[in-house]
Design a protein around this motif. Structure first.
Motif, PDB file in Angstrom:
ATOM      1  N   GLY A 295      28.483  36.336  36.605  1.00  0.00           N
ATOM      2  CA  GLY A 295      28.309  35.927  37.992  1.00  0.00           C
ATOM      3  C   GLY A 295      28.991  36.839  38.971  1.00  0.00           C
ATOM      4  N   ARG A 296      29.460  38.005  38.513  1.00  0.00           N
ATOM      5  CA  ARG A 296      30.285  38.871  39.352  1.00  0.00           C
ATOM      6  C   ARG A 296      29.545  40.086  39.890  1.00  0.00           C
ATOM      7  N   THR A 297      28.223  40.155  39.726  1.00  0.00           N
ATOM      8  CA  THR A 297      27.502  41.326  40.203  1.00  0.00           C
ATOM      9  C   THR A 297      27.805  41.603  41.665  1.00  0.00           C
ATOM     10  N   HIS A 298      27.883  40.550  42.469  1.00  0.00           N
ATOM     11  CA  HIS A 298      28.060  40.738  43.910  1.00  0.00           C
ATOM     12  C   HIS A 298      29.517  40.593  44.354  1.00  0.00           C
ATOM     13  N   ALA A 299      30.438  40.494  43.409  1.00  0.00           N
ATOM     14  CA  ALA A 299      31.867  40.565  43.728  1.00  0.00           C
ATOM     15  C   ALA A 299      32.344  41.929  43.257  1.00  0.00           C
ATOM     16  N   MET A 300      32.534  42.839  44.194  1.00  0.00           N
ATOM     17  CA  MET A 300      32.825  44.223  43.835  1.00  0.00           C
ATOM     18  C   MET A 300      34.102  44.316  42.995  1.00  0.00           C
ATOM     19  N   PRO A 301      34.123  45.252  42.052  1.00  0.00           N
ATOM     20  CA  PRO A 301      35.254  45.329  41.125  1.00  0.00           C
ATOM     21  C   PRO A 301      36.460  46.068  41.687  1.00  0.00           C
ATOM     22  N   HIS A 302      37.623  45.479  41.481  1.00  0.00           N
ATOM     23  CA  HIS A 302      38.878  46.208  41.610  1.00  0.00           C
ATOM     24  C   HIS A 302      39.564  46.265  40.243  1.00  0.00           C
ATOM     25  N   ILE A 303      38.957  45.619  39.269  1.00  0.00           N
ATOM     26  CA  ILE A 303      39.425  45.642  37.891  1.00  0.00           C
ATOM     27  C   ILE A 303      39.196  47.042  37.309  1.00  0.00           C
ATOM     28  N   LYS A 304      40.016  47.416  36.338  1.00  0.00           N
ATOM     29  CA  LYS A 304      39.842  48.693  35.651  1.00  0.00           C
ATOM     30  C   LYS A 304      39.878  48.411  34.143  1.00  0.00           C
ATOM     31  N   THR A 305      38.833  48.815  33.426  1.00  0.00           N
ATOM     32  CA  THR A 305      38.745  48.569  31.994  1.00  0.00           C
ATOM     33  C   THR A 305      38.184  49.796  31.290  1.00  0.00           C
ATOM     34  N   TYR A 306      38.578  49.958  30.033  1.00  0.00           N
ATOM     35  CA  TYR A 306      38.080  51.031  29.190  1.00  0.00           C
ATOM     36  C   TYR A 306      37.873  50.440  27.797  1.00  0.00           C
ATOM     37  N   MET A 307      36.819  50.867  27.098  1.00  0.00           N
ATOM     38  CA  MET A 307      36.549  50.283  25.794  1.00  0.00           C
ATOM     39  C   MET A 307      35.656  51.195  24.970  1.00  0.00           C
ATOM     40  N   ARG A 308      35.579  50.912  23.673  1.00  0.00           N
ATOM     41  CA  ARG A 308      34.692  51.613  22.750  1.00  0.00           C
ATOM     42  C   ARG A 308      33.706  50.582  22.205  1.00  0.00           C
ATOM     43  N   VAL A 309      32.420  50.837  22.360  1.00  0.00           N
ATOM     44  CA  VAL A 309      31.409  49.824  22.071  1.00  0.00           C
ATOM     45  C   VAL A 309      30.360  50.387  21.116  1.00  0.00           C
ATOM     46  N   SER A 310      29.805  49.514  20.287  1.00  0.00           N
ATOM     47  CA  SER A 310      28.837  49.902  19.265  1.00  0.00           C
ATOM     48  C   SER A 310      27.515  50.336  19.888  1.00  0.00           C
ATOM     49  N   PRO A 311      26.660  51.036  19.125  1.00  0.00           N
ATOM     50  CA  PRO A 311      25.380  51.517  19.675  1.00  0.00           C
ATOM     51  C   PRO A 311      24.487  50.393  20.211  1.00  0.00           C
ATOM     52  N   ASP A 312      24.578  49.192  19.623  1.00  0.00           N
ATOM     53  CA  ASP A 312      23.774  48.068  20.124  1.00  0.00           C
ATOM     54  C   ASP A 312      24.537  47.229  21.147  1.00  0.00           C
ATOM     55  N   PHE A 313      25.733  47.669  21.521  1.00  0.00           N
ATOM     56  CA  PHE A 313      26.550  47.030  22.568  1.00  0.00           C
ATOM     57  C   PHE A 313      26.916  45.581  22.243  1.00  0.00           C
ATOM     58  N   THR A 314      27.108  45.288  20.970  1.00  0.00           N
ATOM     59  CA  THR A 314      27.491  43.931  20.566  1.00  0.00           C
ATOM     60  C   THR A 314      28.896  43.854  19.990  1.00  0.00           C
ATOM     61  N   GLN A 315      29.511  45.013  19.675  1.00  0.00           N
ATOM     62  CA  GLN A 315      30.827  45.020  19.048  1.00  0.00           C
ATOM     63  C   GLN A 315      31.748  45.986  19.789  1.00  0.00           C
ATOM     64  N   LEU A 316      33.033  45.650  19.819  1.00  0.00           N
ATOM     65  CA  LEU A 316      34.040  46.513  20.431  1.00  0.00           C
ATOM     66  C   LEU A 316      35.015  46.988  19.370  1.00  0.00           C
TER      67      LEU A 316
END
Length: 610
Positions: free
Chosen positions: A489-510
């Motif tokens: 629900g945050r598409t229209h709440a602009m981000p000030h959060i900062k995150t970094y991650m490594r994600v699988s090719p199908d984007f289901t696992q971190l």
């Protein structure tokens, strides 16, 4: 091979940009009192009905202060004195220079000559938009976010109630006004964090970059409002004097100035230390202590468990966690070399932090050699990833996704720092990892994301990417992806959060996940010097790293729909949609110090930097 966005190229990104003189970004501002412009007064309650704010809070005493970048100052001016959108007259063609539809490119990499040239160039402003008096409530433009956007939040938005906390990961988003209530389920407001439901507060420390002292004090419950508060900040000279002046009505507020001995560094760490009758708690977060950061922006935080007091006579090493969080937190605090923090170092030593499952990733300004190179910044992250993550099948297809709200100077090409240094860190995965050139996706809001946000164009005030920086690194923009968060629900709440991650090719696992104060900049993460024998860090930063092994897991499962919060879910609540959506040829990254006047935002206004 590094994966770039299909269809994106430097050529697809240009045209003309009009230029104004400003600092680069939030975390690469000059130290207070040097070359930065004085912070100016602003009204914390926006009285213009055309810039609707659905939250009513008590007005702060005068004078309130604008803090942070020039972009935030511009956002405040835009909200208090909006420029209304006017369609161009029929048959008249709007000139390219009237907005940010294109970019004025520089062929030179000579920073000093170009900066002088640009700073002497006047800002060309749109001819058609005019500043108008605020319209009445009934004249507000229709909001694409629905009628509820203009309705005050119910009283219980601010009432602390026992939240549905995720005790597995203890990662939370902030509450956002103007969203469906289900998207605030399990989210936290600052008043929730400080409420008696989490403990009987005795004293606290607030580490941060921007402060509005009167507003901050108001967020503490009445019964705790006179309890001692220590403010850890990086302000100097005039800015420090203004900060101290803010606190004059509040004798229980004291200050600790962080040492900033390297130019262009900032105290960007955001952390709360909360000491209770019942124990001790640590909050590491992404929000400044100002009103604008807590209502219509996406922010994140890690909230520790309640740490109980150790039995009398316990050793200094007692109460340690498997992640050595206690040792690393004490080392981080000791690096400030501040007498004001000594009693807090002692208090933490007296508590049991053994239930902590995250690793601390901090930055402390300085130049480091030998083993000390791995103490701070991105080399600290690399060491943790090397020691505590595991290789995965098809590792070279597991993408790195970085998401941030500010961007520093990366250099003339990608090899100067982004891929030659930072990406090698993010690509580390276990001891046998070869750190290949992993796919790299960088999430940063486009102009359209900002225009259609809850705040409209003023949301760009917390996204201080400047024309001066952007036009020197067009190569970077081919990595950009849209900010999309429909699931949260945050598409229209602009981000000030900062995150970094490594994600699988199908984007289901971190493979790992990091939430931090650190934006995409060398100042925040550090940069190698002297043929890679020394690392230089400019700023204070702090974050927490989640690795599956600390949770007895092989990988984290991505939770596709984290709201409303469910007790049955074991997935990790990634705060944006996966897979990321690459910029189209029409998309442009938000640049704060050029005008946007061809289309109105959600309040019927345009953006004209002054």
């Amino acid at each position: 091979m590094i994966k770039l966005c299909a269809g994106m190229s430097q050529d697809s990104q240009h045209g003309k940009w009009s230029v104004s003189s400003s600092e680069d970004d939030d975390d690469e501002l000059p130290p207070s009192g040097t070359t930065s412009k004085p912070r100016q007064a602003m009204q914390s309650n926006h009285t213009s009905s055309s810039v609707a704010d659905p939250v009513e809070v008590k007005a702060e005493p005068e004078p309130s202060l604008i803090v942070g970048s020039q972009a935030r100052q511009q956002a405040a001016r835009n909200q208090s004195n909006p420029v209304k959108f006017e369609s161009p007259a029929a048959g008249k063609r709007r000139t390219e220079s009237s907005d940010g539809a294109g970019w004025a490119l520089s062929d030179s990499d000579d920073d000093d000559a170009e900066k002088r040239k640009r700073s002497e160039s006047p800002v060309r402003k749109p001819a058609s938009p005019k500043r108008k008096k605020a319209k009445l409530e009934t004249e507000r433009p229709p909001s694409p976010h629905g009628r509820v956007y203009y309705i005050d939040e119910p009283d219980d938005f601010f009432e602390a109630s026992v939240p549905h906390l995720d005790d597995t990961f203890r990662f939370y988003l902030n509450k956002v006004t103007g969203l469906d209530r289900k998207y605030n389920s399990g989210a936290l407001h600052i008043r929730d964090i400080l409420s008696p439901l989490f403990g009987t507060l005795k004293a606290s420390v607030q580490f941060n970059y921007c402060f509005d002292i009167a507003w901050m004090v108001e967020q503490y419950p009445a019964e705790f409002r006179d309890r001692p508060v220590l403010i850890v900040h990086g302000d100097k000279r005039e800015a420090k004097a203004r900060l101290l002046q803010q606190a004059q009505p509040f004798p229980h507020v004291r200050f600790c100035q962080a040492k900033l001995d390297i130019a262009f560094g900032t105290h960007h760490t955001k952390m709360m230390l909360l000491w209770y009758d019942e124990g001790f708690r640590v909050i590491i977060l992404t929000s400044n202590l100002i009103r604008a950061d807590w209502y219509q922006k996406t922010q994140g935080m890690w909230m520790s468990p309640l740490f109980p007091r150790l039995p009398e006579g316990s050793s200094n090493t007692a109460g340690e966690s498997p992640t050595f969080f206690k040792r690393d937190l004490l080392e981080y605090l000791a690096a400030y070399r501040a007498p004001e923090l000594e009693e807090w170092i002692q208090r933490i030593g007296e508590h049991d932090l053994s239930q902590t499952r995250v690793y601390l990733v901090g930055s402390i300004p300085g130049r480091y050699v030998g083993p000390d190179m791995e103490r701070w910044g991105h080399l600290r992250l690399k060491k943790l990833l090397y020691e505590h993550t595991r290789p995965v099948p098809d590792e070279d297809r597991w993408a790195v996704v970085g998401q941030f709200s500010s961007i520093g100077s990366m250099g003339a090409d990608k090899s100067k720092w982004l891929t030659g240094e930072f990406q090698r860190t993010l690509g580390t995965l276990g001891k046998s990892s070869l750190a290949p050139d992993t796919p790299l996706h960088l999430l940063y809001p486009s102009v359209e994301d900002v225009r259609t946000s809850l705040e409209g164009y003023p949301a760009g005030g917390s996204l201080p990417y400047s024309i001066q920086t952007a036009q020197k690194q067009l190569w970077l923009h081919s990595y950009f992806h849209r900010w999309q968060a429909d699931a949260t629900g945050r598409t229209h709440a602009m981000p000030h959060i900062k995150t970094y991650m490594r994600v699988s090719p199908d984007f289901t696992q971190l493979a790992w996940f990091l939430v931090t104060s650190a934006n995409l900049s060398k100042a925040a993460w550090g940069t190698l010097e002297k043929n890679n024998t020394q690392v230089m860090v400019r700023s204070y930063e702090l974050g927490v790293l989640y690795v599956p092994s600390a949770f007895d897991m092989k990988t984290f499962t991505v939770q596709k729909n984290p709201f409303p919060v469910s007790s049955s879910s074991s997935g990790f609540p990634v705060p944006f949609d996966l897979p990321p959506t690459c910029y189209s040829e029409k998309d442009q990254p938000w640049i704060w110090n050029i005008p946007y006047s061809q289309a109105p935002d959600t309040h019927g206004n345009v953006w004209v930097p002054s």
